[in-house]
Scaffold this motif. Structure first.
Motif, mmCIF file in Angstrom:
data_model
loop_
_atom_site.group_PDB
_atom_site.id
_atom_site.type_symbol
_atom_site.label_atom_id
_atom_site.label_comp_id
_atom_site.label_asym_id
_atom_site.label_seq_id
_atom_site.Cartn_x
_atom_site.Cartn_y
_atom_site.Cartn_z
ATOM 1 N N LEU A 244 0.847 -1.188 0.000
ATOM 2 C CA LEU A 244 0.000 0.000 0.000
ATOM 3 C C LEU A 244 0.883 1.238 0.000
ATOM 4 C CD1 LEU A 244 -2.729 1.532 0.341
ATOM 5 C CD2 LEU A 244 -2.424 1.263 2.817
ATOM 6 N N THR A 245 0.601 2.162 -0.912
ATOM 7 C CA THR A 245 1.356 3.410 -0.950
ATOM 8 C C THR A 245 0.401 4.579 -1.091
ATOM 9 O OG1 THR A 245 3.144 4.617 -2.060
ATOM 10 C CG2 THR A 245 1.708 3.295 -3.453
ATOM 11 N N ARG A 246 0.795 5.716 -0.529
ATOM 12 C CA ARG A 246 0.019 6.962 -0.667
ATOM 13 C C ARG A 246 0.953 8.041 -1.209
ATOM 14 N NH1 ARG A 246 -2.097 11.058 -1.924
ATOM 15 N NH2 ARG A 246 -4.000 11.953 -1.040
ATOM 16 N N PRO A 247 1.188 8.030 -2.537
ATOM 17 C CA PRO A 247 2.142 8.977 -3.122
ATOM 18 C C PRO A 247 1.513 10.334 -3.396
ATOM 19 C CG PRO A 247 1.277 7.574 -4.833
ATOM 20 C CD PRO A 247 0.619 7.124 -3.545
ATOM 21 N N THR A 248 2.372 11.328 -3.556
ATOM 22 C CA THR A 248 1.934 12.651 -3.982
ATOM 23 C C THR A 248 2.921 13.185 -5.003
ATOM 24 O OG1 THR A 248 1.277 14.865 -3.231
ATOM 25 C CG2 THR A 248 3.169 13.873 -2.127
ATOM 26 N N LEU A 249 2.412 13.918 -5.976
ATOM 27 C CA LEU A 249 3.232 14.353 -7.101
ATOM 28 C C LEU A 249 4.451 15.142 -6.665
ATOM 29 C CD1 LEU A 249 3.743 14.729 -10.148
ATOM 30 C CD2 LEU A 249 2.194 16.704 -10.059
ATOM 31 N N GLY A 250 4.317 15.969 -5.643
ATOM 32 C CA GLY A 250 5.429 16.826 -5.236
ATOM 33 C C GLY A 250 6.718 16.067 -4.994
ATOM 34 N N ASP A 251 6.615 14.854 -4.468
ATOM 35 C CA ASP A 251 7.811 14.072 -4.192
ATOM 36 C C ASP A 251 8.436 13.490 -5.458
ATOM 37 O OD1 ASP A 251 7.824 14.446 -1.410
ATOM 38 O OD2 ASP A 251 6.345 12.854 -1.129
ATOM 39 N N PHE A 252 7.676 13.456 -6.542
ATOM 40 C CA PHE A 252 8.185 12.880 -7.784
ATOM 41 C C PHE A 252 8.684 13.944 -8.762
ATOM 42 C CE2 PHE A 252 5.781 9.542 -5.884
ATOM 43 C CZ PHE A 252 6.399 8.376 -6.288
ATOM 44 N N VAL A 253 8.517 15.213 -8.390
ATOM 45 C CA VAL A 253 9.047 16.304 -9.218
ATOM 46 C C VAL A 253 9.838 17.290 -8.365
ATOM 47 C CG1 VAL A 253 7.260 16.115 -10.992
ATOM 48 C CG2 VAL A 253 6.890 17.631 -9.019
ATOM 49 N N ALA A 254 10.273 16.846 -7.190
ATOM 50 C CA ALA A 254 10.996 17.741 -6.287
ATOM 51 C C ALA A 254 12.310 18.207 -6.893
ATOM 52 C CB ALA A 254 11.247 17.047 -4.950
ATOM 53 N N GLU A 255 13.001 17.322 -7.618
ATOM 54 C CA GLU A 255 14.235 17.694 -8.305
ATOM 55 C C GLU A 255 13.898 18.225 -9.699
ATOM 56 O OE1 GLU A 255 17.114 17.691 -6.826
ATOM 57 O OE2 GLU A 255 16.304 16.770 -4.994
ATOM 58 N N ARG A 256 14.586 19.285 -10.112
ATOM 59 C CA ARG A 256 14.260 19.884 -11.398
ATOM 60 C C ARG A 256 14.409 18.899 -12.553
ATOM 61 N NH1 ARG A 256 12.474 23.886 -14.002
ATOM 62 N NH2 ARG A 256 13.332 24.667 -15.958
ATOM 63 N N ALA A 257 15.403 18.050 -12.488
ATOM 64 C CA ALA A 257 15.592 17.073 -13.566
ATOM 65 C C ALA A 257 14.370 16.168 -13.693
ATOM 66 C CB ALA A 257 16.847 16.248 -13.312
ATOM 67 N N HIS A 261 11.800 16.007 -16.878
ATOM 68 C CA HIS A 261 11.582 14.706 -17.518
ATOM 69 C C HIS A 261 10.101 14.377 -17.597
ATOM 70 C CE1 HIS A 261 11.645 10.444 -18.392
ATOM 71 N NE2 HIS A 261 11.061 10.202 -17.226
ATOM 72 N N ARG A 262 9.398 14.479 -16.475
ATOM 73 C CA ARG A 262 7.991 14.087 -16.454
ATOM 74 C C ARG A 262 7.137 15.057 -17.277
ATOM 75 N NH1 ARG A 262 7.883 9.863 -13.166
ATOM 76 N NH2 ARG A 262 9.357 9.770 -11.424
ATOM 77 N N ALA A 263 7.411 16.351 -17.156
ATOM 78 C CA ALA A 263 6.669 17.320 -17.954
ATOM 79 C C ALA A 263 6.939 17.121 -19.439
ATOM 80 C CB ALA A 263 7.040 18.737 -17.539
ATOM 81 N N GLY A 264 8.192 16.847 -19.785
ATOM 82 C CA GLY A 264 8.535 16.607 -21.181
ATOM 83 C C GLY A 264 7.832 15.393 -21.747
ATOM 84 N N GLU A 265 7.744 14.330 -20.937
ATOM 85 C CA GLU A 265 7.040 13.121 -21.377
ATOM 86 C C GLU A 265 5.572 13.438 -21.655
ATOM 87 O OE1 GLU A 265 7.553 9.485 -21.531
ATOM 88 O OE2 GLU A 265 9.520 10.260 -22.106
ATOM 89 N N VAL A 266 4.934 14.162 -20.742
ATOM 90 C CA VAL A 266 3.507 14.438 -20.871
ATOM 91 C C VAL A 266 3.227 15.402 -22.017
ATOM 92 C CG1 VAL A 266 1.524 15.507 -19.717
ATOM 93 C CG2 VAL A 266 3.008 13.928 -18.462
ATOM 94 N N LEU A 267 3.902 16.553 -22.038
ATOM 95 C CA LEU A 267 3.636 17.550 -23.074
ATOM 96 C C LEU A 267 4.077 17.053 -24.446
ATOM 97 C CD1 LEU A 267 4.633 20.789 -21.122
ATOM 98 C CD2 LEU A 267 2.334 19.903 -21.559
ATOM 99 N N GLY A 268 5.134 16.244 -24.478
ATOM 100 C CA GLY A 268 5.564 15.669 -25.748
ATOM 101 C C GLY A 268 4.524 14.730 -26.319
ATOM 102 N N ARG A 269 3.887 13.936 -25.459
ATOM 103 C CA ARG A 269 2.834 13.042 -25.929
ATOM 104 C C ARG A 269 1.619 13.834 -26.421
ATOM 105 N NH1 ARG A 269 2.537 7.529 -24.239
ATOM 106 N NH2 ARG A 269 4.480 6.800 -23.299
ATOM 107 N N VAL A 270 1.298 14.933 -25.738
ATOM 108 C CA VAL A 270 0.193 15.776 -26.203
ATOM 109 C C VAL A 270 0.526 16.359 -27.577
ATOM 110 C CG1 VAL A 270 -1.145 17.862 -25.735
ATOM 111 C CG2 VAL A 270 -0.566 16.305 -23.859
#
Length: 309
Positions: A244-257, A261-270
């Motif tokens: 069981l995990t309770r994640p939040t986005l802030g911890d997965f984008v805390a580092e600029r890299a 990466h994640r924004a590039g993946e999403v906006l690139g797919r759009v």
């Protein structure tokens, strides 16, 4: 400059549009003229005081617009106070570029929920079966698309009137909430789903545990129906030694890299047409109260946006 401000916590009625001084950027910050701001459940939690913030505050944490003075097209997410307003101050290291070919409104509609769906999808592996609750919602529609693209079979829950949206995103089975346990067992030969994604919370959590396969993962990433009651860890053992995990986005984008990466993946797919963005409604600043009522009443599909201009 106008902004939607919370001066006291409570229901949608506490949202007020007020005139505020023009924002001034400090070191490492820029002023962005807001084209669109995303409406998210975390805004509801801030408004209610469930996630406390110092009062008064400008509501919202996601948007897209142009940098004042340069015209650069940018988007941001998880920046409290940078939301429902004509203009906002954003730290430069929290901004991501919006590619040519992606509308600013689409960037505001997809960034927070898209990056959430992107890191959530990493939990599942090709060949897995996954359950996605509230699959016709903002995160749900994006998550289903990413999972299916990765070779994951998706069983989706949603209301009957929204079922076609989930099917259109690629879900192989779309069922009512009270039928999901039986359907998952049928679809997996009784084994259950390797991953269950639950952004609903209190109303669906028990069925999420019951849907999961032995050693499966239950990913609780929201509480649209209310928070889950305190849990005895032995419950996880009794359901097959679940994770069981309770994640939040802030911890997965805390580092600029990671953010880039994640924004590039999403906006690139759009940009490439591989990720469809559904805007379920747009509201003027003065209608932010109605936006929250529609979001909490589950009267929306896809993403809601506040458009200051």
């Amino acid at each position: 400059m106008r902004a939607v401000v919370v001066s006291r916590t409570g229901g949608p009625e506490v949202l007020e549009v007020v005139e505020r001084p023009e924002p001034v950027a400090g070191p490492g910050e820029v002023v962005v003229d807001v084209e669109a701001a995303g409406v998210n459940f975390i805004d509801v939690y801030h408004r209610e005081g469930r996630y406390p913030r110092e009062l008064p505050f400008v509501l919202g944490s996601e948007g897209a617009g142009t940098v004042r003075g340069t015209g650069e097209r940018v988007a941001w997410a998880v920046v409290p106070g940078a939301g429902y307003a004509d203009a906002v101050v954003v730290p430069e290291d929290r901004l991501v570029p919006v590619p040519d070919g992606v509308a600013l409104s689409d960037a505001a509609a997809v960034l927070l929920q898209g990056m959430t769906a992107q890191f959530l999808a990493e939990v599942a592996s090709p060949g897995d079966t996954a359950v996605v609750h509230a699959a016709a919602g903002g995160v749900g529609l994006l998550l289903v698309q990413l999972l299916v693209d990765a070779g994951v079979q998706v069983v989706a829950t949603t209301s009957p009137e929204k079922a076609e949206l989930a099917r259109g995103a690629g879900a192989s089975d779309v069922v009512a909430y009270d039928e999901v346990v039986e359907r998952v067992r049928e679809a997996t030969g009784g084994r259950g789903a390797q991953v269950v994604y639950d952004g609903v919370g209190r109303a669906t959590f028990d069925s999420s545990l019951a849907c999961a396969a032995r050693h499966g993962s239950v990913v609780l990433f929201g509480a649209a129906s209310g928070p889950v009651p305190p849990l005895d860890p032995l419950v996880l053992m009794s359901h097959g030694s679940l994770w069981l995990t309770r994640p939040t986005l802030g911890d997965f984008v805390a580092e600029r890299a990671d953010l880039l990466h994640r924004a590039g993946e999403v906006l690139g797919r759009v940009r490439d047409g591989r990720l469809s963005v559904r805007v379920g409604g747009t509201y003027a600043l003065e209608d932010a109260q109605r936006a929250h009522e529609d979001l909490e009443g589950r009267r929306s599909t896809g993403k809601l946006l506040v458009l200051p201009r």
